[in-house]
Structures are given as C-alpha cells and as structure tokens.
Design a protein around this motif. Structure first.
Motif, PDB file in Angstrom:
ATOM      1  N   VAL A   4       0.864  -1.181   0.000  1.00  0.00           N
ATOM      2  CA  VAL A   4       0.000   0.000   0.000  1.00  0.00           C
ATOM      3  C   VAL A   4       0.898   1.227   0.000  1.00  0.00           C
ATOM      4  CG1 VAL A   4      -1.779   1.281   1.245  1.00  0.00           C
ATOM      5  CG2 VAL A   4      -1.787  -1.226   1.308  1.00  0.00           C
ATOM      6  N   VAL A   5       0.677   2.109  -0.968  1.00  0.00           N
ATOM      7  CA  VAL A   5       1.417   3.364  -1.045  1.00  0.00           C
ATOM      8  C   VAL A   5       0.426   4.478  -0.741  1.00  0.00           C
ATOM      9  CG1 VAL A   5       2.776   4.902  -2.510  1.00  0.00           C
ATOM     10  CG2 VAL A   5       2.929   2.404  -2.818  1.00  0.00           C
ATOM     11  N   GLY A   6       0.720   5.266   0.272  1.00  0.00           N
ATOM     12  CA  GLY A   6      -0.224   6.322   0.620  1.00  0.00           C
ATOM     13  C   GLY A   6       0.305   7.229   1.701  1.00  0.00           C
ATOM     14  N   ALA A   7      -0.497   8.196   2.013  1.00  0.00           N
ATOM     15  CA  ALA A   7      -0.125   9.194   3.009  1.00  0.00           C
ATOM     16  C   ALA A   7      -0.583   8.782   4.400  1.00  0.00           C
ATOM     17  CB  ALA A   7      -0.740  10.542   2.645  1.00  0.00           C
ATOM     18  N   VAL A   8       0.062   9.385   5.361  1.00  0.00           N
ATOM     19  CA  VAL A   8      -0.331   9.238   6.759  1.00  0.00           C
ATOM     20  C   VAL A   8      -0.886  10.583   7.206  1.00  0.00           C
ATOM     21  CG1 VAL A   8       0.531   8.930   9.103  1.00  0.00           C
ATOM     22  CG2 VAL A   8       1.420   7.517   7.274  1.00  0.00           C
ATOM     23  N   ALA A   9      -1.990  10.549   7.897  1.00  0.00           N
ATOM     24  CA  ALA A   9      -2.520  11.742   8.545  1.00  0.00           C
ATOM     25  C   ALA A   9      -2.497  11.475  10.051  1.00  0.00           C
ATOM     26  CB  ALA A   9      -3.946  12.026   8.079  1.00  0.00           C
ATOM     27  N   ILE A  10      -2.500  12.520  10.813  1.00  0.00           N
ATOM     28  CA  ILE A  10      -2.558  12.382  12.261  1.00  0.00           C
ATOM     29  C   ILE A  10      -3.961  12.786  12.692  1.00  0.00           C
ATOM     30  CG2 ILE A  10      -1.621  13.144  14.465  1.00  0.00           C
ATOM     31  CD1 ILE A  10       0.318  11.533  12.687  1.00  0.00           C
ATOM     32  N   ASP A  11      -4.641  11.868  13.351  1.00  0.00           N
ATOM     33  CA  ASP A  11      -5.965  12.149  13.887  1.00  0.00           C
ATOM     34  C   ASP A  11      -5.815  12.656  15.312  1.00  0.00           C
ATOM     35  OD1 ASP A  11      -7.047  11.166  11.547  1.00  0.00           O
ATOM     36  OD2 ASP A  11      -7.515   9.201  12.376  1.00  0.00           O
ATOM     37  N   MET A  12      -6.329  13.841  15.567  1.00  0.00           N
ATOM     38  CA  MET A  12      -6.378  14.389  16.922  1.00  0.00           C
ATOM     39  C   MET A  12      -7.838  14.316  17.345  1.00  0.00           C
ATOM     40  SD  MET A  12      -3.919  17.713  16.425  1.00  0.00           S
ATOM     41  CE  MET A  12      -4.099  18.227  18.103  1.00  0.00           C
ATOM     42  N   ILE A  51       4.088   1.950   2.318  1.00  0.00           N
ATOM     43  CA  ILE A  51       5.115   2.877   1.846  1.00  0.00           C
ATOM     44  C   ILE A  51       4.549   4.288   1.942  1.00  0.00           C
ATOM     45  CG2 ILE A  51       6.557   3.574  -0.097  1.00  0.00           C
ATOM     46  CD1 ILE A  51       6.251   0.661  -1.116  1.00  0.00           C
ATOM     47  N   THR A  52       5.276   5.161   2.640  1.00  0.00           N
ATOM     48  CA  THR A  52       4.813   6.532   2.813  1.00  0.00           C
ATOM     49  C   THR A  52       6.011   7.459   2.938  1.00  0.00           C
ATOM     50  OG1 THR A  52       3.220   7.897   4.033  1.00  0.00           O
ATOM     51  CG2 THR A  52       4.654   6.449   5.348  1.00  0.00           C
ATOM     52  N   ALA A  53       5.766   8.739   3.130  1.00  0.00           N
ATOM     53  CA  ALA A  53       6.835   9.728   3.310  1.00  0.00           C
ATOM     54  C   ALA A  53       6.508  10.576   4.525  1.00  0.00           C
ATOM     55  CB  ALA A  53       6.956  10.610   2.074  1.00  0.00           C
ATOM     56  N   GLY A  71       4.013  -2.555  11.962  1.00  0.00           N
ATOM     57  CA  GLY A  71       4.210  -3.551  10.918  1.00  0.00           C
ATOM     58  C   GLY A  71       5.313  -3.200   9.951  1.00  0.00           C
ATOM     59  N   ASP A  72       5.246  -3.787   8.787  1.00  0.00           N
ATOM     60  CA  ASP A  72       6.269  -3.656   7.751  1.00  0.00           C
ATOM     61  C   ASP A  72       6.046  -2.351   6.995  1.00  0.00           C
ATOM     62  OD1 ASP A  72       8.209  -4.051   5.867  1.00  0.00           O
ATOM     63  OD2 ASP A  72       7.335  -5.863   5.016  1.00  0.00           O
ATOM     64  N   VAL A  73       6.908  -1.372   7.227  1.00  0.00           N
ATOM     65  CA  VAL A  73       6.758  -0.067   6.588  1.00  0.00           C
ATOM     66  C   VAL A  73       8.064   0.368   5.939  1.00  0.00           C
ATOM     67  CG1 VAL A  73       4.935   0.718   8.149  1.00  0.00           C
ATOM     68  CG2 VAL A  73       7.305   1.216   8.693  1.00  0.00           C
ATOM     69  N   VAL A  74       7.931   1.152   4.887  1.00  0.00           N
ATOM     70  CA  VAL A  74       9.064   1.804   4.235  1.00  0.00           C
ATOM     71  C   VAL A  74       8.739   3.292   4.262  1.00  0.00           C
ATOM     72  CG1 VAL A  74      10.357   2.095   2.096  1.00  0.00           C
ATOM     73  CG2 VAL A  74       9.483  -0.171   2.726  1.00  0.00           C
ATOM     74  N   ILE A  75       9.603   4.069   4.905  1.00  0.00           N
ATOM     75  CA  ILE A  75       9.341   5.501   5.058  1.00  0.00           C
ATOM     76  C   ILE A  75      10.407   6.296   4.327  1.00  0.00           C
ATOM     77  CG2 ILE A  75       9.078   7.384   6.702  1.00  0.00           C
ATOM     78  CD1 ILE A  75       8.258   5.218   8.778  1.00  0.00           C
ATOM     79  N   GLN A  76       9.969   7.088   3.370  1.00  0.00           N
ATOM     80  CA  GLN A  76      10.851   7.981   2.632  1.00  0.00           C
ATOM     81  C   GLN A  76      10.982   9.279   3.423  1.00  0.00           C
ATOM     82  OE1 GLN A  76      12.561   7.669  -0.361  1.00  0.00           O
ATOM     83  NE2 GLN A  76      13.389   9.675   0.117  1.00  0.00           N
ATOM     84  N   ASP A  77      12.212   9.735   3.654  1.00  0.00           N
ATOM     85  CA  ASP A  77      12.428  10.999   4.356  1.00  0.00           C
ATOM     86  C   ASP A  77      12.212  12.158   3.403  1.00  0.00           C
ATOM     87  OD1 ASP A  77      13.152   9.858   6.826  1.00  0.00           O
ATOM     88  OD2 ASP A  77      15.163   9.466   6.068  1.00  0.00           O
ATOM     89  N   VAL A  78      11.423  13.126   3.835  1.00  0.00           N
ATOM     90  CA  VAL A  78      11.218  14.349   3.067  1.00  0.00           C
ATOM     91  C   VAL A  78      12.220  15.365   3.576  1.00  0.00           C
ATOM     92  CG1 VAL A  78       9.582  16.166   2.466  1.00  0.00           C
ATOM     93  CG2 VAL A  78       8.778  13.814   2.789  1.00  0.00           C
ATOM     94  N   LYS A  79      13.226  15.676   2.786  1.00  0.00           N
ATOM     95  CA  LYS A  79      14.320  16.558   3.193  1.00  0.00           C
ATOM     96  C   LYS A  79      13.929  18.032   3.039  1.00  0.00           C
ATOM     97  CE  LYS A  79      17.399  13.178   3.483  1.00  0.00           C
ATOM     98  NZ  LYS A  79      17.581  12.521   4.732  1.00  0.00           N
ATOM     99  N   GLY A  80      14.447  18.850   3.953  1.00  0.00           N
ATOM    100  CA  GLY A  80      14.271  20.290   3.841  1.00  0.00           C
ATOM    101  C   GLY A  80      12.860  20.771   4.069  1.00  0.00           C
ATOM    102  N   ARG A  81      12.061  19.977   4.730  1.00  0.00           N
ATOM    103  CA  ARG A  81      10.681  20.397   4.970  1.00  0.00           C
ATOM    104  C   ARG A  81      10.325  20.025   6.405  1.00  0.00           C
ATOM    105  NH1 ARG A  81       5.207  18.369   3.677  1.00  0.00           N
ATOM    106  NH2 ARG A  81       3.953  20.243   3.513  1.00  0.00           N
ATOM    107  N   ASP A  82       9.992  21.024   7.197  1.00  0.00           N
ATOM    108  CA  ASP A  82       9.654  20.769   8.593  1.00  0.00           C
ATOM    109  C   ASP A  82       8.156  20.658   8.822  1.00  0.00           C
ATOM    110  OD1 ASP A  82      12.245  20.630   9.509  1.00  0.00           O
ATOM    111  OD2 ASP A  82      12.397  22.793   9.763  1.00  0.00           O
ATOM    112  N   ALA A  83       7.362  20.934   7.810  1.00  0.00           N
ATOM    113  CA  ALA A  83       5.915  20.797   7.969  1.00  0.00           C
ATOM    114  C   ALA A  83       5.578  19.320   8.090  1.00  0.00           C
ATOM    115  CB  ALA A  83       5.194  21.401   6.776  1.00  0.00           C
ATOM    116  N   GLY A  84       4.742  19.009   9.051  1.00  0.00           N
ATOM    117  CA  GLY A  84       4.410  17.619   9.321  1.00  0.00           C
ATOM    118  C   GLY A  84       3.294  17.085   8.456  1.00  0.00           C
ATOM    119  N   PRO A  85       2.812  15.914   8.824  1.00  0.00           N
ATOM    120  CA  PRO A  85       1.725  15.279   8.076  1.00  0.00           C
ATOM    121  C   PRO A  85       0.421  16.046   8.282  1.00  0.00           C
ATOM    122  CG  PRO A  85       2.222  14.032  10.053  1.00  0.00           C
ATOM    123  CD  PRO A  85       3.245  15.120   9.957  1.00  0.00           C
TER     124      PRO A  85
END
Length: 91
Positions: A4-12, A51-53, A71-85
C-alpha cells in the motif's frame, strides 16, 4: 504480499467524557494514525507493506515510531521540509 502506497494523517480526537482532574480542560485529546492509505494497510489481514513519506518535525517522528511498531513499513524521508503530516481534528 499487498503493498500500500499512501499518506499518513494524524488524527487528533477530543474525547469529552469528563473534565480532567486538576485541570480546566473539558476533554482528553488523543493522537492516532490516520489517512486513507494507512487505514487500508492497518486493516489488511494478509502479509502487507506500507510505503509513505514523512518529514522530520516532532509529529512526523512520533508517526514514524508508531508506524514502525505497527508492521512492515518503508518511510521515505522528506528533506528540507519541517511541515508535518496532515492533521485532522475531531471534536
């Protein structure tokens, strides 16, 4: 295996069950992983990989730890960006 390739959001999520003892806060705010891609990944019952960033801000670091524990995740680092998910607040 399903990838699964997709974004992560943070639920508050503000849980208004009672006032917190010793405070004037009307609710308890909890953080959780969310986002469509993550929801699909977390509900699969077969071998899976997500797979996410993520950036390097504090919320992304928390999300990284939570994902790696899930679980089994692959996380791509987003360089030069401090804004979160993306953040989603449910009241």
């Amino acid at each position: 295996m399903i990838w699964v390739v997709g974004a992560v959001a943070i639920d508050m999520i503000a849980m208004r069950e009672h006032f917190l003892d010793g405070t004037s806060n009307p609710s308890d705010i909890r953080l959780g992983l969310g986002g469509v891609g993550y929801r699909i990944f977390s509900n699969l019952e077969t071998p899976r990989r997500f797979i996410t960033a993520l950036a390097s801000d504090p919320i992304s670091l928390w999300a990284r730890e939570a994902l790696e524990a899930d679980g089994d995740v692959v996380i791509q680092d987003v360089k030069g960006r401090d804004a979160g998910p993306p953040l989603y607040l449910a009241l």
